[in-house]
Scaffold this active site. Structure first.
Site, mmCIF file in Angstrom:
data_model
loop_
_atom_site.group_PDB
_atom_site.id
_atom_site.type_symbol
_atom_site.label_atom_id
_atom_site.label_comp_id
_atom_site.label_asym_id
_atom_site.label_seq_id
_atom_site.Cartn_x
_atom_site.Cartn_y
_atom_site.Cartn_z
ATOM 1 N N CYS A 1 0.829 -1.203 0.000
ATOM 2 C CA CYS A 1 0.000 0.000 0.000
ATOM 3 C C CYS A 1 0.868 1.259 0.000
ATOM 4 O O CYS A 1 1.433 1.616 -1.021
ATOM 5 C CB CYS A 1 -0.985 -0.050 1.161
ATOM 6 S SG CYS A 1 -2.397 1.026 0.882
ATOM 7 N N HIS B 1 -3.559 -4.911 0.291
ATOM 8 C CA HIS B 1 -2.896 -5.470 1.481
ATOM 9 C C HIS B 1 -2.962 -7.004 1.445
ATOM 10 O O HIS B 1 -3.908 -7.583 1.978
ATOM 11 C CB HIS B 1 -3.590 -4.983 2.752
ATOM 12 C CG HIS B 1 -3.396 -3.531 3.022
ATOM 13 N ND1 HIS B 1 -2.368 -3.052 3.797
ATOM 14 C CD2 HIS B 1 -4.094 -2.445 2.612
ATOM 15 C CE1 HIS B 1 -2.438 -1.732 3.866
ATOM 16 N NE2 HIS B 1 -3.478 -1.336 3.152
ATOM 17 N N GLU C 1 -1.440 -9.021 3.179
ATOM 18 C CA GLU C 1 -1.285 -9.609 4.521
ATOM 19 C C GLU C 1 -2.603 -10.024 5.159
ATOM 20 O O GLU C 1 -2.613 -10.822 6.089
ATOM 21 C CB GLU C 1 -0.525 -8.646 5.451
ATOM 22 C CG GLU C 1 -1.246 -7.365 5.864
ATOM 23 C CD GLU C 1 -1.032 -6.194 4.902
ATOM 24 O OE1 GLU C 1 -0.725 -6.430 3.714
ATOM 25 O OE2 GLU C 1 -1.191 -5.031 5.347
HETATM 26 N N1 GLN Z 1 -1.834 6.652 3.009
HETATM 27 C C1 GLN Z 1 -1.974 5.923 1.785
HETATM 28 C C2 GLN Z 1 -3.339 6.134 1.153
HETATM 29 O O1 GLN Z 1 -4.268 6.535 1.797
HETATM 30 C C3 GLN Z 1 -1.685 4.453 1.988
HETATM 31 C C4 GLN Z 1 -2.679 3.783 2.888
HETATM 32 C C5 GLN Z 1 -2.191 2.475 3.453
HETATM 33 O O2 GLN Z 1 -0.999 2.180 3.420
HETATM 34 N N2 GLN Z 1 -3.114 1.681 3.992
HETATM 35 O O3 GLN Z 1 -3.510 5.861 -0.004
#
Ligand code: GLN
Length: 540
Positions: free
Chosen positions: A388, A514, A516
Protein backbone atom coordinates in the site's frame (compact mmCIF):
# COMPACT_ATOMS: atom_id res chain seq x y z
CA UNK A 1 -24.04 -23.18 6.78
CA UNK A 2 -24.81 -25.77 9.44
CA UNK A 3 -22.88 -28.95 8.87
CA UNK A 4 -23.92 -30.97 11.85
CA UNK A 5 -26.41 -29.33 14.17
CA UNK A 6 -29.90 -28.02 13.54
CA UNK A 7 -29.47 -25.02 15.78
CA UNK A 8 -26.60 -22.70 16.55
CA UNK A 9 -24.81 -23.16 19.88
CA UNK A 10 -23.23 -20.11 21.49
CA UNK A 11 -19.91 -19.84 23.31
CA UNK A 12 -19.13 -16.55 25.07
CA UNK A 13 -15.53 -15.76 25.93
CA UNK A 14 -14.71 -13.20 28.61
CA UNK A 15 -11.48 -12.26 30.31
CA UNK A 16 -10.58 -11.37 33.86
CA UNK A 17 -7.70 -10.26 36.13
CA UNK A 18 -5.70 -8.40 33.46
CA UNK A 19 -6.03 -7.37 29.83
CA UNK A 20 -3.88 -8.81 27.00
CA UNK A 21 -4.51 -12.40 28.05
CA UNK A 22 -4.72 -13.58 24.46
CA UNK A 23 -8.48 -14.16 24.52
CA UNK A 24 -8.47 -13.68 20.76
CA UNK A 25 -6.03 -16.55 20.26
CA UNK A 26 -8.06 -18.74 22.63
CA UNK A 27 -11.32 -17.94 20.81
CA UNK A 28 -9.61 -18.58 17.47
CA UNK A 29 -8.06 -21.85 18.73
CA UNK A 30 -11.39 -23.13 20.00
CA UNK A 31 -12.86 -22.25 16.61
CA UNK A 32 -10.12 -24.28 14.98
CA UNK A 33 -10.81 -27.32 17.22
CA UNK A 34 -14.52 -27.26 16.37
CA UNK A 35 -13.78 -26.79 12.65
CA UNK A 36 -11.37 -29.72 12.81
CA UNK A 37 -14.36 -31.79 13.97
CA UNK A 38 -16.33 -30.85 10.87
CA UNK A 39 -18.58 -28.22 12.49
CA UNK A 40 -19.16 -24.82 10.94
CA UNK A 41 -17.96 -21.97 13.13
CA UNK A 42 -18.02 -18.19 13.11
CA UNK A 43 -16.24 -15.92 15.54
CA UNK A 44 -17.52 -12.53 16.62
CA UNK A 45 -15.72 -9.83 18.57
CA UNK A 46 -17.61 -7.36 20.76
CA UNK A 47 -15.55 -4.29 21.63
CA UNK A 48 -16.80 -2.03 24.41
CA UNK A 49 -15.22 1.24 23.16
CA UNK A 50 -17.29 4.09 21.74
CA UNK A 51 -15.56 4.35 18.35
CA UNK A 52 -17.95 3.05 15.69
CA UNK A 53 -15.07 0.97 14.36
CA UNK A 54 -11.30 0.92 14.99
CA UNK A 55 -10.63 2.53 11.57
CA UNK A 56 -10.10 5.96 13.11
CA UNK A 57 -7.84 4.79 15.93
CA UNK A 58 -4.09 5.20 15.95
CA UNK A 59 -2.18 1.94 15.46
CA UNK A 60 -0.08 3.06 18.44
CA UNK A 61 -3.18 2.73 20.63
CA UNK A 62 -5.08 -0.10 19.08
CA UNK A 63 -2.71 -2.07 16.88
CA UNK A 64 -3.57 -3.02 13.32
CA UNK A 65 -6.90 -2.34 11.67
CA UNK A 66 -7.90 -5.59 10.01
CA UNK A 67 -9.87 -5.22 6.77
CA UNK A 68 -12.41 -7.80 5.64
CA UNK A 69 -13.56 -8.67 2.10
CA UNK A 70 -16.73 -6.62 2.57
CA UNK A 71 -14.68 -3.57 3.51
CA UNK A 72 -15.18 -3.49 7.27
CA UNK A 73 -12.36 -1.96 9.31
CA UNK A 74 -12.17 -4.29 12.29
CA UNK A 75 -10.28 -5.36 15.37
CA UNK A 76 -7.07 -7.30 14.83
CA UNK A 77 -8.59 -10.34 16.56
CA UNK A 78 -10.60 -10.92 13.37
CA UNK A 79 -7.26 -11.60 11.72
CA UNK A 80 -6.58 -14.36 14.26
CA UNK A 81 -10.06 -15.81 13.72
CA UNK A 82 -9.60 -15.89 9.94
CA UNK A 83 -6.11 -17.35 10.16
CA UNK A 84 -7.00 -20.10 12.65
CA UNK A 85 -10.39 -21.12 11.27
CA UNK A 86 -9.58 -20.46 7.60
CA UNK A 87 -12.83 -18.54 7.08
CA UNK A 88 -13.55 -15.09 5.65
CA UNK A 89 -15.42 -12.82 8.03
CA UNK A 90 -17.15 -9.49 7.52
CA UNK A 91 -18.82 -6.50 9.07
CA UNK A 92 -21.19 -8.58 11.22
CA UNK A 93 -18.24 -10.14 13.00
CA UNK A 94 -17.08 -7.04 14.86
CA UNK A 95 -19.50 -5.08 17.02
CA UNK A 96 -18.53 -2.01 19.05
CA UNK A 97 -20.45 -0.04 21.69
CA UNK A 98 -20.17 2.90 19.28
CA UNK A 99 -21.95 1.02 16.48
CA UNK A 100 -24.62 -0.26 18.89
CA UNK A 101 -25.31 3.22 20.29
CA UNK A 102 -25.29 4.69 16.78
CA UNK A 103 -28.06 2.32 15.67
CA UNK A 104 -30.11 2.89 18.82
CA UNK A 105 -29.80 6.68 18.53
CA UNK A 106 -30.73 6.56 14.82
CA UNK A 107 -33.83 4.52 15.73
CA UNK A 108 -34.70 7.01 18.47
CA UNK A 109 -34.42 9.94 16.04
CA UNK A 110 -36.67 8.14 13.56
CA UNK A 111 -39.27 7.67 16.29
CA UNK A 112 -39.05 3.86 16.21
CA UNK A 113 -39.35 3.64 20.01
CA UNK A 114 -42.81 5.23 19.97
CA UNK A 115 -42.24 7.65 22.83
CA UNK A 116 -40.47 5.23 25.18
CA UNK A 117 -37.58 6.38 27.34
CA UNK A 118 -34.55 4.84 25.61
CA UNK A 119 -32.36 3.00 28.13
CA UNK A 120 -29.32 0.74 28.37
CA UNK A 121 -31.66 -2.07 29.46
CA UNK A 122 -33.56 -3.04 27.32
CA UNK A 123 -32.71 -0.92 24.26
CA UNK A 124 -28.93 -1.20 24.16
CA UNK A 125 -28.96 -4.81 25.37
CA UNK A 126 -31.63 -5.70 22.78
CA UNK A 127 -29.50 -4.19 20.03
CA UNK A 128 -26.50 -6.22 21.24
CA UNK A 129 -28.59 -9.40 21.22
CA UNK A 130 -29.86 -8.58 17.74
CA UNK A 131 -26.22 -8.36 16.55
CA UNK A 132 -25.70 -11.90 17.85
CA UNK A 133 -28.85 -13.13 16.12
CA UNK A 134 -28.05 -11.15 12.95
CA UNK A 135 -24.82 -13.10 12.51
CA UNK A 136 -26.62 -16.37 13.30
CA UNK A 137 -29.20 -15.65 10.59
CA UNK A 138 -26.58 -14.70 8.05
CA UNK A 139 -24.14 -17.56 8.57
CA UNK A 140 -26.28 -20.24 10.27
CA UNK A 141 -23.20 -21.69 11.95
CA UNK A 142 -23.13 -24.76 14.18
CA UNK A 143 -21.13 -22.70 16.69
CA UNK A 144 -20.96 -18.98 17.22
CA UNK A 145 -18.01 -17.92 19.35
CA UNK A 146 -18.38 -14.45 20.82
CA UNK A 147 -15.42 -12.78 22.46
CA UNK A 148 -16.03 -9.75 24.67
CA UNK A 149 -13.13 -7.27 24.65
CA UNK A 150 -11.85 -5.73 27.85
CA UNK A 151 -11.67 -7.14 31.38
CA UNK A 152 -14.51 -8.19 33.67
CA UNK A 153 -15.20 -5.35 36.06
CA UNK A 154 -14.76 -2.62 33.43
CA UNK A 155 -17.66 -0.16 33.43
CA UNK A 156 -17.65 -0.07 29.63
CA UNK A 157 -18.37 -3.73 29.01
CA UNK A 158 -21.33 -4.02 31.41
CA UNK A 159 -24.07 -3.73 28.75
CA UNK A 160 -22.43 -6.59 26.80
CA UNK A 161 -22.20 -8.79 29.90
CA UNK A 162 -25.82 -8.03 30.77
CA UNK A 163 -26.84 -8.89 27.19
CA UNK A 164 -25.05 -12.25 27.49
CA UNK A 165 -26.81 -12.96 30.77
CA UNK A 166 -30.18 -12.34 29.17
CA UNK A 167 -29.25 -14.21 26.00
CA UNK A 168 -28.08 -17.33 27.87
CA UNK A 169 -31.41 -17.51 29.69
CA UNK A 170 -33.39 -16.92 26.52
CA UNK A 171 -31.71 -19.66 24.45
CA UNK A 172 -31.93 -22.03 27.40
CA UNK A 173 -29.62 -24.39 29.25
CA UNK A 174 -27.48 -26.48 26.96
CA UNK A 175 -27.45 -23.96 24.11
CA UNK A 176 -24.95 -21.41 25.38
CA UNK A 177 -21.95 -21.54 27.67
CA UNK A 178 -19.36 -19.11 29.01
CA UNK A 179 -15.62 -19.51 28.90
CA UNK A 180 -13.78 -17.24 31.31
CA UNK A 181 -10.09 -16.58 30.73
CA UNK A 182 -7.93 -15.54 33.68
CA UNK A 183 -4.33 -15.23 34.75
CA UNK A 184 -2.56 -17.29 37.40
CA UNK A 185 0.35 -15.12 38.52
CA UNK A 186 3.50 -16.90 39.67
CA UNK A 187 5.10 -15.62 42.87
CA UNK A 188 8.80 -16.48 42.83
CA UNK A 189 9.19 -15.81 46.58
CA UNK A 190 6.71 -18.54 47.51
CA UNK A 191 7.28 -20.55 44.33
CA UNK A 192 3.53 -20.75 43.73
CA UNK A 193 0.91 -20.06 41.10
CA UNK A 194 -1.80 -18.02 42.77
CA UNK A 195 -5.48 -18.74 42.15
CA UNK A 196 -7.01 -15.92 44.19
CA UNK A 197 -7.24 -13.31 41.39
CA UNK A 198 -9.09 -15.89 39.26
CA UNK A 199 -11.47 -16.67 42.12
CA UNK A 200 -12.22 -12.96 42.51
CA UNK A 201 -12.70 -12.49 38.80
CA UNK A 202 -15.25 -15.32 38.72
CA UNK A 203 -16.97 -13.75 41.73
CA UNK A 204 -17.34 -10.48 39.81
CA UNK A 205 -18.70 -12.34 36.78
CA UNK A 206 -21.18 -14.14 39.02
CA UNK A 207 -22.26 -10.82 40.54
CA UNK A 208 -23.42 -9.93 37.01
CA UNK A 209 -25.41 -13.15 36.87
CA UNK A 210 -23.03 -15.25 34.80
CA UNK A 211 -21.55 -18.50 36.08
CA UNK A 212 -18.74 -19.59 33.74
CA UNK A 213 -18.77 -23.21 32.65
CA UNK A 214 -15.12 -23.29 31.54
CA UNK A 215 -12.05 -21.60 33.01
CA UNK A 216 -9.00 -21.05 30.83
CA UNK A 217 -6.01 -20.13 32.96
CA UNK A 218 -3.08 -18.32 31.41
CA UNK A 219 0.13 -19.28 33.14
CA UNK A 220 3.86 -19.47 32.65
CA UNK A 221 4.15 -22.78 34.55
CA UNK A 222 2.19 -26.05 34.64
CA UNK A 223 -0.77 -25.85 37.04
CA UNK A 224 -0.41 -28.44 39.83
CA UNK A 225 -3.37 -30.83 40.26
CA UNK A 226 -4.12 -29.37 43.71
CA UNK A 227 -4.47 -25.85 42.27
CA UNK A 228 -6.74 -27.08 39.50
CA UNK A 229 -8.91 -28.74 42.11
CA UNK A 230 -8.97 -25.58 44.16
CA UNK A 231 -10.03 -23.50 41.15
CA UNK A 232 -12.74 -26.03 40.30
CA UNK A 233 -14.07 -25.97 43.86
CA UNK A 234 -14.05 -22.20 44.36
CA UNK A 235 -15.24 -21.32 40.87
CA UNK A 236 -17.92 -24.07 40.64
CA UNK A 237 -16.67 -25.69 37.45
CA UNK A 238 -15.89 -29.37 36.86
CA UNK A 239 -12.20 -30.27 37.24
CA UNK A 240 -11.87 -31.17 33.58
CA UNK A 241 -13.18 -27.71 32.72
CA UNK A 242 -10.14 -25.99 34.25
CA UNK A 243 -7.94 -25.63 31.20
CA UNK A 244 -4.30 -24.65 31.37
CA UNK A 245 -3.03 -22.29 28.70
CA UNK A 246 0.68 -21.86 29.04
CA UNK A 247 2.83 -19.36 27.13
CA UNK A 248 3.92 -21.00 23.89
CA UNK A 249 6.69 -20.21 21.46
CA UNK A 250 4.17 -20.00 18.64
CA UNK A 251 0.50 -19.04 18.85
CA UNK A 252 -0.24 -21.86 16.42
CA UNK A 253 0.63 -24.41 19.13
CA UNK A 254 -2.29 -23.24 21.28
CA UNK A 255 -5.02 -25.32 19.56
CA UNK A 256 -2.95 -28.47 20.06
CA UNK A 257 -2.34 -27.69 23.76
CA UNK A 258 -6.08 -27.14 24.26
CA UNK A 259 -6.90 -30.32 22.34
CA UNK A 260 -4.59 -32.32 24.60
CA UNK A 261 -6.77 -31.26 27.53
CA UNK A 262 -9.92 -32.14 25.58
CA UNK A 263 -11.31 -28.61 25.83
CA UNK A 264 -13.60 -29.01 22.80
CA UNK A 265 -14.72 -32.43 24.08
CA UNK A 266 -15.67 -30.97 27.48
CA UNK A 267 -17.60 -28.14 25.80
CA UNK A 268 -19.44 -30.52 23.44
CA UNK A 269 -20.39 -32.63 26.43
CA UNK A 270 -21.78 -29.60 28.25
CA UNK A 271 -23.77 -28.66 25.16
CA UNK A 272 -24.96 -32.28 24.87
CA UNK A 273 -23.42 -32.84 21.48
CA UNK A 274 -21.69 -36.06 20.58
CA UNK A 275 -17.94 -35.57 20.30
CA UNK A 276 -16.25 -36.27 16.99
CA UNK A 277 -12.66 -37.07 16.11
CA UNK A 278 -10.68 -33.94 15.23
CA UNK A 279 -8.64 -33.95 12.05
CA UNK A 280 -5.61 -31.91 13.00
CA UNK A 281 -3.13 -33.73 10.74
CA UNK A 282 -2.07 -30.75 8.66
CA UNK A 283 -2.09 -28.40 11.65
CA UNK A 284 0.24 -30.78 13.49
CA UNK A 285 2.52 -30.82 10.47
CA UNK A 286 2.47 -27.01 10.48
CA UNK A 287 3.47 -26.88 14.16
CA UNK A 288 6.16 -29.45 13.51
CA UNK A 289 7.58 -27.21 10.76
CA UNK A 290 7.40 -24.20 13.07
CA UNK A 291 9.32 -26.03 15.79
CA UNK A 292 11.98 -27.47 13.51
CA UNK A 293 13.13 -24.82 11.03
CA UNK A 294 16.10 -25.64 8.84
CA UNK A 295 17.43 -22.09 8.88
CA UNK A 296 16.67 -18.48 9.68
CA UNK A 297 15.86 -15.60 7.37
CA UNK A 298 16.20 -12.06 8.67
CA UNK A 299 13.59 -9.71 7.27
CA UNK A 300 13.37 -6.00 8.03
CA UNK A 301 10.06 -4.22 8.44
CA UNK A 302 10.69 -0.54 7.87
CA UNK A 303 7.77 1.44 9.23
CA UNK A 304 6.68 4.09 11.63
CA UNK A 305 4.87 2.08 14.30
CA UNK A 306 7.78 -0.24 15.10
CA UNK A 307 7.46 0.18 18.87
CA UNK A 308 4.19 -1.71 18.85
CA UNK A 309 4.52 -4.87 16.77
CA UNK A 310 0.71 -5.36 16.95
CA UNK A 311 0.46 -2.46 14.51
CA UNK A 312 1.75 -4.78 11.77
CA UNK A 313 0.52 -8.11 13.16
CA UNK A 314 -0.86 -9.47 9.88
CA UNK A 315 2.36 -8.53 8.08
CA UNK A 316 4.43 -10.35 10.70
CA UNK A 317 2.17 -13.41 10.58
CA UNK A 318 2.26 -13.46 6.76
CA UNK A 319 6.05 -13.43 6.80
CA UNK A 320 6.06 -16.30 9.29
CA UNK A 321 3.56 -18.29 7.18
CA UNK A 322 5.81 -17.97 4.14
CA UNK A 323 8.75 -19.10 6.29
CA UNK A 324 6.87 -22.18 7.53
CA UNK A 325 6.29 -23.29 3.94
CA UNK A 326 10.00 -22.93 3.18
CA UNK A 327 11.12 -24.58 6.45
CA UNK A 328 12.79 -21.42 7.71
CA UNK A 329 12.23 -19.24 10.72
CA UNK A 330 11.62 -15.61 9.87
CA UNK A 331 13.35 -13.26 12.27
CA UNK A 332 12.04 -9.71 12.14
CA UNK A 333 14.31 -6.71 12.38
CA UNK A 334 12.28 -3.59 13.17
CA UNK A 335 13.62 -0.55 11.43
CA UNK A 336 12.15 2.79 12.39
CA UNK A 337 11.99 4.59 9.05
CA UNK A 338 12.60 7.90 10.81
CA UNK A 339 16.09 6.61 11.57
CA UNK A 340 16.77 6.06 7.84
CA UNK A 341 16.40 9.67 6.75
CA UNK A 342 20.16 9.76 6.36
CA UNK A 343 21.22 7.29 3.61
CA UNK A 344 24.40 6.22 5.43
CA UNK A 345 22.42 5.18 8.54
CA UNK A 346 19.93 3.41 6.28
CA UNK A 347 22.76 1.37 4.71
CA UNK A 348 24.07 0.51 8.15
CA UNK A 349 20.65 -0.64 9.38
CA UNK A 350 19.99 -2.68 6.24
CA UNK A 351 23.33 -4.46 5.95
CA UNK A 352 22.45 -7.55 7.99
CA UNK A 353 18.98 -8.20 6.54
CA UNK A 354 18.15 -10.57 3.70
CA UNK A 355 14.82 -9.02 2.69
CA UNK A 356 12.73 -5.98 3.50
CA UNK A 357 9.05 -5.08 3.74
CA UNK A 358 7.80 -1.51 3.64
CA UNK A 359 4.27 -1.74 5.04
CA UNK A 360 1.21 0.50 4.84
CA UNK A 361 0.75 3.74 6.69
CA UNK A 362 -0.51 7.30 6.65
CA UNK A 363 1.07 10.72 6.66
CA UNK A 364 4.44 12.16 5.79
CA UNK A 365 6.37 11.12 8.92
CA UNK A 366 9.19 8.71 8.12
CA UNK A 367 8.62 8.87 4.35
CA UNK A 368 12.14 9.97 3.33
CA UNK A 369 13.50 7.04 5.34
CA UNK A 370 11.17 4.61 3.56
CA UNK A 371 12.34 5.99 0.21
CA UNK A 372 15.96 5.39 1.27
CA UNK A 373 15.18 1.82 2.33
CA UNK A 374 13.53 1.14 -1.05
CA UNK A 375 16.41 2.72 -2.95
CA UNK A 376 18.86 0.55 -1.01
CA UNK A 377 16.80 -2.58 -1.77
CA UNK A 378 16.56 -1.68 -5.47
CA UNK A 379 20.23 -0.83 -5.91
CA UNK A 380 21.46 -3.87 -3.98
CA UNK A 381 18.91 -6.43 -5.19
CA UNK A 382 17.63 -7.02 -1.64
CA UNK A 383 14.28 -8.85 -1.98
CA UNK A 384 11.60 -6.23 -1.35
CA UNK A 385 7.85 -6.22 -0.79
CA UNK A 386 5.93 -2.95 -0.60
CA UNK A 387 2.43 -2.81 0.81
CA UNK A 388 0.00 0.00 0.00
CA UNK A 389 1.94 3.07 1.19
CA UNK A 390 5.02 0.89 0.56
CA UNK A 391 4.04 0.63 -3.11
CA UNK A 392 3.32 4.34 -3.38
CA UNK A 393 6.80 4.99 -1.95
CA UNK A 394 8.34 2.52 -4.43
CA UNK A 395 6.77 4.49 -7.30
CA UNK A 396 7.97 7.83 -5.89
CA UNK A 397 11.49 6.46 -5.36
CA UNK A 398 11.63 5.14 -8.93
CA UNK A 399 10.24 8.36 -10.38
CA UNK A 400 12.79 10.45 -8.48
CA UNK A 401 15.94 8.36 -8.82
CA UNK A 402 15.48 6.48 -12.10
CA UNK A 403 12.99 8.41 -14.22
CA UNK A 404 14.62 11.64 -13.10
CA UNK A 405 11.54 13.49 -11.81
CA UNK A 406 13.49 14.90 -8.88
CA UNK A 407 10.50 16.41 -7.06
CA UNK A 408 8.11 13.46 -7.61
CA UNK A 409 5.85 13.14 -4.58
CA UNK A 410 2.45 12.14 -3.23
CA UNK A 411 -0.26 14.72 -2.67
CA UNK A 412 -0.65 13.09 0.74
CA UNK A 413 2.80 14.39 1.72
CA UNK A 414 2.72 17.68 -0.15
CA UNK A 415 -0.61 19.12 -1.23
CA UNK A 416 1.16 21.48 -3.62
CA UNK A 417 3.41 18.84 -5.20
CA UNK A 418 4.36 19.87 -8.76
CA UNK A 419 4.84 16.27 -9.82
CA UNK A 420 2.25 14.22 -7.92
CA UNK A 421 3.03 10.71 -9.16
CA UNK A 422 0.72 9.61 -6.34
CA UNK A 423 -2.56 11.53 -6.18
CA UNK A 424 -5.87 11.41 -4.37
CA UNK A 425 -8.31 9.05 -6.13
CA UNK A 426 -11.00 10.87 -8.07
CA UNK A 427 -13.80 9.28 -6.05
CA UNK A 428 -12.08 10.49 -2.84
CA UNK A 429 -12.00 14.15 -3.87
CA UNK A 430 -15.42 15.01 -2.45
CA UNK A 431 -15.25 12.72 0.56
CA UNK A 432 -15.55 14.36 3.96
CA UNK A 433 -14.77 12.82 7.34
CA UNK A 434 -12.47 9.95 8.22
CA UNK A 435 -14.69 7.11 9.44
CA UNK A 436 -15.07 4.31 6.88
CA UNK A 437 -14.50 6.60 3.90
CA UNK A 438 -11.46 5.06 2.21
CA UNK A 439 -11.51 2.65 -0.75
CA UNK A 440 -12.11 -0.42 1.38
CA UNK A 441 -12.36 -4.17 0.94
CA UNK A 442 -12.03 -6.66 -1.91
CA UNK A 443 -11.51 -5.54 -5.50
CA UNK A 444 -10.40 -7.56 -8.51
CA UNK A 445 -7.04 -7.12 -10.17
CA UNK A 446 -5.84 -8.44 -13.53
CA UNK A 447 -2.28 -9.73 -13.67
CA UNK A 448 0.04 -9.26 -16.60
CA UNK A 449 1.02 -12.58 -18.13
CA UNK A 450 4.65 -13.50 -17.66
CA UNK A 451 5.13 -11.13 -14.72
CA UNK A 452 6.53 -12.22 -11.37
CA UNK A 453 3.15 -11.56 -9.76
CA UNK A 454 1.38 -13.70 -12.37
CA UNK A 455 3.82 -16.53 -11.79
CA UNK A 456 3.46 -16.28 -8.00
CA UNK A 457 -0.34 -16.38 -8.05
CA UNK A 458 -0.60 -18.81 -10.97
CA UNK A 459 -3.74 -17.09 -12.26
CA UNK A 460 -4.90 -14.15 -14.38
CA UNK A 461 -7.38 -12.57 -12.02
CA UNK A 462 -7.13 -12.11 -8.26
CA UNK A 463 -9.17 -10.42 -5.56
CA UNK A 464 -7.44 -8.55 -2.74
CA UNK A 465 -8.36 -6.26 0.14
CA UNK A 466 -7.76 -2.51 0.08
CA UNK A 467 -7.62 0.44 2.45
CA UNK A 468 -6.41 3.62 0.79
CA UNK A 469 -7.26 7.10 -0.49
CA UNK A 470 -4.37 7.71 -2.88
CA UNK A 471 -3.31 5.94 -6.08
CA UNK A 472 -0.68 6.05 -8.83
CA UNK A 473 -1.36 9.08 -11.04
CA UNK A 474 -2.01 7.63 -14.51
CA UNK A 475 -0.55 10.71 -16.19
CA UNK A 476 2.89 9.45 -15.17
CA UNK A 477 2.30 5.76 -15.86
CA UNK A 478 3.86 5.62 -19.32
CA UNK A 479 6.97 7.61 -18.39
CA UNK A 480 7.60 5.40 -15.38
CA UNK A 481 6.92 2.20 -17.29
CA UNK A 482 9.19 3.28 -20.16
CA UNK A 483 11.95 3.62 -17.56
CA UNK A 484 11.52 -0.03 -16.52
CA UNK A 485 9.05 -0.28 -13.63
CA UNK A 486 6.39 -2.78 -14.71
CA UNK A 487 2.75 -2.28 -13.74
CA UNK A 488 1.99 -5.98 -13.51
CA UNK A 489 -1.43 -5.73 -11.83
CA UNK A 490 -4.21 -3.34 -12.85
CA UNK A 491 -7.87 -2.96 -11.91
CA UNK A 492 -10.16 -4.67 -14.49
CA UNK A 493 -10.94 -1.30 -16.15
CA UNK A 494 -7.20 -0.66 -16.47
CA UNK A 495 -7.48 2.60 -14.54
CA UNK A 496 -5.86 1.78 -11.21
CA UNK A 497 -2.34 0.44 -10.70
CA UNK A 498 -2.46 -2.44 -8.24
CA UNK A 499 1.00 -4.06 -8.51
CA UNK A 500 4.42 -2.81 -9.62
CA UNK A 501 7.56 -4.87 -10.05
CA UNK A 502 11.10 -4.79 -11.38
CA UNK A 503 11.57 -7.92 -13.52
CA UNK A 504 15.37 -7.87 -13.46
CA UNK A 505 15.66 -8.05 -9.68
CA UNK A 506 15.13 -11.27 -7.71
CA UNK A 507 12.01 -9.94 -5.94
CA UNK A 508 11.02 -6.32 -6.10
CA UNK A 509 7.22 -6.34 -5.94
CA UNK A 510 4.78 -3.91 -4.36
CA UNK A 511 1.00 -3.84 -4.19
CA UNK A 512 -1.59 -1.13 -3.64
CA UNK A 513 -3.70 -3.73 -1.80
CA UNK A 514 -2.90 -5.47 1.48
CA UNK A 515 -1.97 -9.11 0.80
CA UNK A 516 -1.28 -9.61 4.52
CA UNK A 517 -5.01 -9.84 5.26
CA UNK A 518 -5.39 -13.02 3.22
CA UNK A 519 -2.39 -15.10 4.28
CA UNK A 520 -3.16 -18.22 6.30
CA UNK A 521 -0.69 -20.37 8.23
CA UNK A 522 -1.40 -23.36 6.00
CA UNK A 523 -1.70 -21.26 2.81
CA UNK A 524 0.94 -18.54 2.73
CA UNK A 525 0.17 -15.59 0.50
CA UNK A 526 1.89 -15.78 -2.92
CA UNK A 527 3.53 -12.33 -2.61
CA UNK A 528 5.02 -13.10 0.81
CA UNK A 529 6.00 -16.56 -0.40
CA UNK A 530 7.71 -14.93 -3.39
CA UNK A 531 9.73 -12.69 -1.04
CA UNK A 532 10.92 -15.52 1.21
CA UNK A 533 11.47 -17.87 -1.75
CA UNK A 534 13.80 -15.27 -3.26
CA UNK A 535 15.96 -15.38 -0.11
CA UNK A 536 15.78 -19.15 0.35
CA UNK A 537 16.79 -19.82 -3.28
CA UNK A 538 19.96 -17.81 -2.65
CA UNK A 539 21.01 -19.61 0.53
CA UNK A 540 20.25 -23.12 -0.69
N1 GLN B 1 -1.83 6.65 3.01
C1 GLN B 1 -1.97 5.92 1.78
C2 GLN B 1 -3.34 6.13 1.15
O1 GLN B 1 -4.27 6.53 1.80
C3 GLN B 1 -1.69 4.45 1.99
C4 GLN B 1 -2.68 3.78 2.89
C5 GLN B 1 -2.19 2.47 3.45
O2 GLN B 1 -1.00 2.18 3.42
N2 GLN B 1 -3.11 1.68 3.99
O3 GLN B 1 -3.51 5.86 0.00
Amino acid sequence: MRLGLNMTKYIFITGGVVSSLGKGIIAASLGKLLRARGFSVINQKFDPYINVDPGTMSPFQHGEVFVTDDGAETDLDLGHYERFTDTSLGKFNNVTSGSVYQTVIEKERRGDYLGATVQVIPHITNEIKSRIMGATKQFKPDFQLIEIGGTIGDIESLPFIEAIRQFKTEVGIGNAISVHTTLLPYLPTSGELKTKPSQHSVQVLRSYGIQPEILVCRTTKPIPKTEKEKLALFCSVPKEAVIECRDMKSIYEVPLALEEQNMAGVILDMLRIENRAADLTSWKKLVDNIKNPKGTVKVAIAGKYTKLSDAYISVVESLKHAGYADDVKVEIKWINSEECVDYASCKELMKDVQAVVVPGGFGVRGIEGKLNVIRYARENNVPFLGLCLGMQCAVIEYARNVVGIKDANSKEFDENAQNPVIDLMLEQKNVHGYGGTMRLGAYDCILRKGSKAHKAYGKDKISERHRHRYEVNNEYLKRIEDAGLVFSGMSPDGMLAEIVELPKLDWFVASQFHPEFKSRPEHPHPLFKGLIDAVVTRIK
